[in-house]
Scaffold this active site. Structure first.
Site, PDB file in Angstrom:
ATOM      1  N   ASP A 135     -25.375 -55.316  51.683  1.00 54.83           N
ATOM      2  CA  ASP A 135     -24.669 -54.073  52.484  1.00 54.83           C
ATOM      3  C   ASP A 135     -23.672 -53.616  51.466  1.00 54.83           C
ATOM      4  OD1 ASP A 135     -26.561 -54.731  54.367  1.00 54.83           O
ATOM      5  OD2 ASP A 135     -25.013 -56.046  55.349  1.00 54.83           O
ATOM      6  N   LYS A 180     -25.736 -49.907  48.390  1.00 57.39           N
ATOM      7  CA  LYS A 180     -26.747 -49.671  47.324  1.00 57.39           C
ATOM      8  C   LYS A 180     -27.506 -48.547  47.766  1.00 57.39           C
ATOM      9  CE  LYS A 180     -28.436 -53.896  48.504  1.00 57.39           C
ATOM     10  NZ  LYS A 180     -27.726 -54.142  49.336  1.00 57.39           N
ATOM     11  N   GLY A 192     -31.280 -52.927  55.074  1.00 56.85           N
ATOM     12  CA  GLY A 192     -31.164 -51.592  55.862  1.00 56.85           C
ATOM     13  C   GLY A 192     -30.212 -50.981  55.042  1.00 56.85           C
ATOM     14  N   HIS A 193     -30.748 -49.680  54.188  1.00 59.09           N
ATOM     15  CA  HIS A 193     -29.956 -49.089  53.097  1.00 59.09           C
ATOM     16  C   HIS A 193     -29.676 -47.774  53.970  1.00 59.09           C
ATOM     17  CE1 HIS A 193     -31.762 -51.654  49.752  1.00 59.09           C
ATOM     18  NE2 HIS A 193     -31.248 -52.338  50.520  1.00 59.09           N
ATOM     19  N   GLN A 202     -30.603 -56.694  49.705  1.00 55.44           N
ATOM     20  CA  GLN A 202     -29.652 -57.790  49.691  1.00 55.44           C
ATOM     21  C   GLN A 202     -28.638 -58.032  48.748  1.00 55.44           C
ATOM     22  OE1 GLN A 202     -33.360 -59.031  50.317  1.00 55.44           O
ATOM     23  NE2 GLN A 202     -33.099 -57.680  52.100  1.00 55.44           N
TER      24      GLN A 202
HETATM   25  P1  GDP Z   1     -26.773 -51.460  51.472  1.00 59.77           P
HETATM   26  O1  GDP Z   1     -27.711 -52.159  52.340  1.00 59.77           O
HETATM   27  O2  GDP Z   1     -26.425 -52.054  50.217  1.00 59.77           O
HETATM   28  O3  GDP Z   1     -27.577 -50.088  51.255  1.00 59.77           O
HETATM   29  O4  GDP Z   1     -25.679 -50.790  52.468  1.00 59.77           O
HETATM   30  P2  GDP Z   1     -25.710 -50.663  54.064  1.00 59.77           P
HETATM   31  O5  GDP Z   1     -26.058 -49.282  54.257  1.00 59.77           O
HETATM   32  O6  GDP Z   1     -26.269 -51.816  54.766  1.00 59.77           O
HETATM   33  O7  GDP Z   1     -24.129 -50.724  54.344  1.00 59.77           O
HETATM   34  C1  GDP Z   1     -23.058 -49.935  53.838  1.00 59.77           C
HETATM   35  C2  GDP Z   1     -22.487 -49.096  54.971  1.00 59.77           C
HETATM   36  O8  GDP Z   1     -21.334 -48.554  54.338  1.00 59.77           O
HETATM   37  C3  GDP Z   1     -23.369 -47.876  55.435  1.00 59.77           C
HETATM   38  O9  GDP Z   1     -22.962 -47.601  56.602  1.00 59.77           O
HETATM   39  C4  GDP Z   1     -22.925 -46.830  54.583  1.00 59.77           C
HETATM   40  O10 GDP Z   1     -23.002 -45.557  55.012  1.00 59.77           O
HETATM   41  C5  GDP Z   1     -21.566 -47.196  54.254  1.00 59.77           C
HETATM   42  N1  GDP Z   1     -20.934 -46.626  52.827  1.00 59.77           N
HETATM   43  C6  GDP Z   1     -21.404 -47.005  51.929  1.00 59.77           C
HETATM   44  N2  GDP Z   1     -20.237 -46.533  50.915  1.00 59.77           N
HETATM   45  C7  GDP Z   1     -19.371 -46.139  51.431  1.00 59.77           C
HETATM   46  C8  GDP Z   1     -18.078 -45.762  51.225  1.00 59.77           C
HETATM   47  O11 GDP Z   1     -17.750 -45.865  49.930  1.00 59.77           O
HETATM   48  N3  GDP Z   1     -17.058 -45.777  52.139  1.00 59.77           N
HETATM   49  C9  GDP Z   1     -17.337 -46.006  53.490  1.00 59.77           C
HETATM   50  N4  GDP Z   1     -16.346 -45.719  54.243  1.00 59.77           N
HETATM   51  N5  GDP Z   1     -18.856 -46.376  53.758  1.00 59.77           N
HETATM   52  C10 GDP Z   1     -19.552 -46.397  52.935  1.00 59.77           C
HETATM   53  P1  IMO Z   2     -29.502 -55.242  52.344  1.00 60.08           P
HETATM   54  O1  IMO Z   2     -30.794 -54.723  51.541  1.00 60.08           O
HETATM   55  C1  IMO Z   2     -26.991 -58.155  54.348  1.00 60.08           C
HETATM   56  C2  IMO Z   2     -29.274 -61.827  55.347  1.00 60.08           C
HETATM   57  C3  IMO Z   2     -29.309 -62.276  57.095  1.00 60.08           C
HETATM   58  C4  IMO Z   2     -29.486 -63.714  56.841  1.00 60.08           C
HETATM   59  C5  IMO Z   2     -30.027 -64.142  55.557  1.00 60.08           C
HETATM   60  C6  IMO Z   2     -31.425 -64.534  55.673  1.00 60.08           C
HETATM   61  O2  IMO Z   2     -29.371 -54.185  53.576  1.00 60.08           O
HETATM   62  O3  IMO Z   2     -28.282 -55.234  51.621  1.00 60.08           O
HETATM   63  P2  IMO Z   2     -33.633 -63.153  56.197  1.00 60.08           P
HETATM   64  O4  IMO Z   2     -33.950 -61.947  57.368  1.00 60.08           O
HETATM   65  O5  IMO Z   2     -33.709 -62.401  54.987  1.00 60.08           O
HETATM   66  O6  IMO Z   2     -34.276 -64.091  56.332  1.00 60.08           O
HETATM   67  O7  IMO Z   2     -32.170 -63.362  56.418  1.00 60.08           O
HETATM   68  O8  IMO Z   2     -29.965 -62.917  54.751  1.00 60.08           O
HETATM   69  N1  IMO Z   2     -29.708 -60.541  55.190  1.00 60.08           N
HETATM   70  C7  IMO Z   2     -28.955 -59.579  54.728  1.00 60.08           C
HETATM   71  N2  IMO Z   2     -27.523 -59.385  54.794  1.00 60.08           N
HETATM   72  N3  IMO Z   2     -27.909 -57.291  53.944  1.00 60.08           N
HETATM   73  C8  IMO Z   2     -29.379 -57.416  53.872  1.00 60.08           C
HETATM   74  O9  IMO Z   2     -29.924 -56.584  53.080  1.00 60.08           O
HETATM   75  C9  IMO Z   2     -29.713 -58.604  54.363  1.00 60.08           C
HETATM   76  N4  IMO Z   2     -31.022 -58.911  54.350  1.00 60.08           N
HETATM   77  C10 IMO Z   2     -30.928 -60.465  54.699  1.00 60.08           C
HETATM   78  O10 IMO Z   2     -28.258 -61.839  57.635  1.00 60.08           O
HETATM   79  O11 IMO Z   2     -27.953 -64.205  56.747  1.00 60.08           O
HETATM   80 MG    MG Z   3     -27.901 -53.107  54.474  1.00 59.54          MG
END
Ligand code: GDP
Ligand code: IMO
Ligand code: MG
Length: 446
Positions: free
Chosen positions: A38, A41, A65-66, A247
């Site tokens: 998270d 990316k 979840g991207h 991840q």
């Molecule tokens: P990913 O899994 O690495 O793609 O990240 P996620 O989407 O799960 O989580 C990142 C969260 O932060 C999402 O809600 C994005 O919309 C948000 N986000 C990304 N970059 C920024 C930033 O620079 N500032 C803020 N406030 N939110 C951001």
């Molecule tokens: P993105 O790509 C954050 C965490 C889960 C749990 C552990 C194992 O959005 O960054 P799993 O379902 O793989 O067996 O879970 O890894 N986890 C993540 N945490 N971002 C993710 O993906 C994750 N994918 C798995 O919360 O702790």
């Molecule tokens: Mg994510």
């Protein structure tokens, strides 16, 4: 002139060298997370996509979840690469990815509703493994049985599917064209039912089968290819490829905080096995990290702030899991762990996200060492639970809204100091700073 021992002219060798140089110059850039996932990316891949021809996911599955935000649209991708909203780029789901057909179908439908034409833009590897309904049930049953020691899995069936992959039992996308597909499915399902007898866990597989097979029909609509061959051919043609990780490094099956990890190699090497790219073909390694740290699920988290600071980061950063909606645990940036991740991946450029979330703090802390029983260390211990406490370096906050800053020159001095401190400590330049969730909230630094 002839080269001794070689029956070819120098001129020919020169031409061959030029040709060779041209082909070896094309490399795959790898973008991945350096923390516990998270890191943002998805947003960064979306921003960088116009500079590439192909975006390829190399591991993980719908546990990811991207999030992408632009034109007031907020969209979360789970299986489909984050380049999909751009009109000309090809998106590849690589062999290292595990696909749940049910979630895949939901994703394609949601994209179609937004007017995204996927047909010529999405390619799926024959060798990507399929997540069965029974994998999901096994995941849930295993977690329930673990009780307090549970991993905090997203319950998407990731662990059991990768177990079947390495156990050589899995079903792959390429199997769906086989006349024996249903038979193979039944065989694996029965095996899972046997396994489920060790758990006292209620389930109903058949209920989920109809939508699963509808998902299989959806997968059939796309080009199912040997993506490793495609990618290598495209490299020879001079195409630019970005590999997208899911991840983060601290969730890697080998190098993460085991056993509280996911079941794939989330690191740079995972791009080689998850796409079929030789290590010599890896170009830039782009490491994404948050300006602080978060973790969702169980497991050690040395800089976690289970207090007002953590609550403030959680609230300002809207830190809720993009896949599960669970609140993310929050804490200060951990430089010891970040340096470890940089080492494992060979990161060449750092991208720092969510810098805006720190704007309200008077003081910002960065963990520079750990204390283990009164002894200070800059190494990541075998068991992160052994860390007694982190040793922090404190910096002055910028206390200014930076979400609309459009030039690196207009960044507050304290933010520049924060960036310089991280660059000096890690020895890697921070070339992108993200200042908000929207595509436009981004600064490129030289
Ligand atoms: P990913 O899994 O690495 O793609 O990240 P996620 O989407 O799960 O989580 C990142 C969260 O932060 C999402 O809600 C994005 O919309 C948000 N986000 C990304 N970059 C920024 C930033 O620079 N500032 C803020 N406030 N939110 C951001
Ligand atoms: P993105 O790509 C954050 C965490 C889960 C749990 C552990 C194992 O959005 O960054 P799993 O379902 O793989 O067996 O879970 O890894 N986890 C993540 N945490 N971002 C993710 O993906 C994750 N994918 C798995 O919360 O702790
Ligand atoms: Mg994510």
């Amino acid at each position: 002139m002839e080269w001794p021992g070689l029956n070819i002219s120098r001129n020919y060798l020169y031409l061959a060298h030029e040709f060779f140089n041209h082909t070896i110059l094309m490399k795959v850039d790898v973008l991945l997370g350096l923390q516990w996932g998270d890191e943002g990316k998805g947003k960064i891949v979306d921003v960088l996509t116009p500079g590439y021809d192909i975006i390829a996911r190399f591991q993980g599955g719908p546990n990811a979840g991207h999030t992408l935000e632009f034109n007031s649209i907020k969209h979360i991708l789970h299986t489909i690469p984050s380049g999909i909203f751009h009109p000309h780029q090809v998106n590849v789901i690589g062999n290292g990815v595990v696909i749940d057909p049910v979630i895949f179908k939901k994703e394609t439908e949601a994209l179609a509703a937004l007017g995204v034409d996927l047909k010529d833009k999405l390619l799926i590897s024959t060798k990507a493994h399929l997540i069965l309904p029974s994998h999901r049930i096994l995941d849930a049953a295993s977690e329930a049985a673990k009780g307090l020691t549970k991993i905090g899995s997203t319950l998407k069936g990731i662990g059991p599917t990768y177990m079947d992959k390495t156990g050589r039992n899995g079903l792959r996308v390429g199997d769906i064209i086989s006349p024996a597909f249903k038979e193979k499915y039944q065989f694996l399902k029965e095996k899972h039912k046997d396994l489920l007898t060790i758990y006292n866990y209620p389930y109903d597989i058949e209920e989920q089968e109809k939508t699963w097979f509808e998902g299989i029909e959806e997968i059939r609509k796309y080009d199912i290819i040997d993506s490793e061959v495609f990618i290598n051919q495209q490299l020879v043609k001079g195409k630019k490829i970005l590999a997208e990780g899911a991840q983060g490094t601290l969730l890697d099956i080998d190098f993460g905080s085991y056993p509280f990890v996911t079941s794939s190699n989330t690191i740079c090497a995972g791009a080689c096995t998850g796409l079929g790219i030789a290590p010599s073909k890896i170009g830039e390694v782009l490491g994404v990290f948050k300006a602080y740290c978060t973790r969702v699920g169980s497991g050690p988290f040395p800089t976690e702030q289970d207090n007002e600071t953590g609550n403030s980061l959680q609230k300002t950063g809207s830190e809720f899991g993009a896949t599960t909606g669970r609140p993310r645990r929050c804490g200060w940036l951990d430089l010891v762990a970040l340096k470890y991740s940089i080492m494992i991946n060979g990161v060449t450029q750092l991208f720092m996200t969510k810098s805006d979330v720190l704007s309200d703090f008077d003081k910002i802390k960065i963990a520079v060492k750990y204390k283990i029983n009164d002894i200070e260390t800059e190494s990541l211990p075998y068991d992160l639970n052994d860390i007694t406490e982190p040793v922090y370096f404190e910096m002055k906050g910028w206390k200014r809204d930076i979400s609309n800053v459009t030039s690196a020159d207009d960044m507050p001095r304290e933010l520049t100091d924060y960036i310089s401190f991280i660059e000096n400590e890690t020895g890697v330049p921070i070339t992108i700073v993200s200042l908000g969730p929207d595509r436009r909230q981004i600064l490129f630094r030289k």
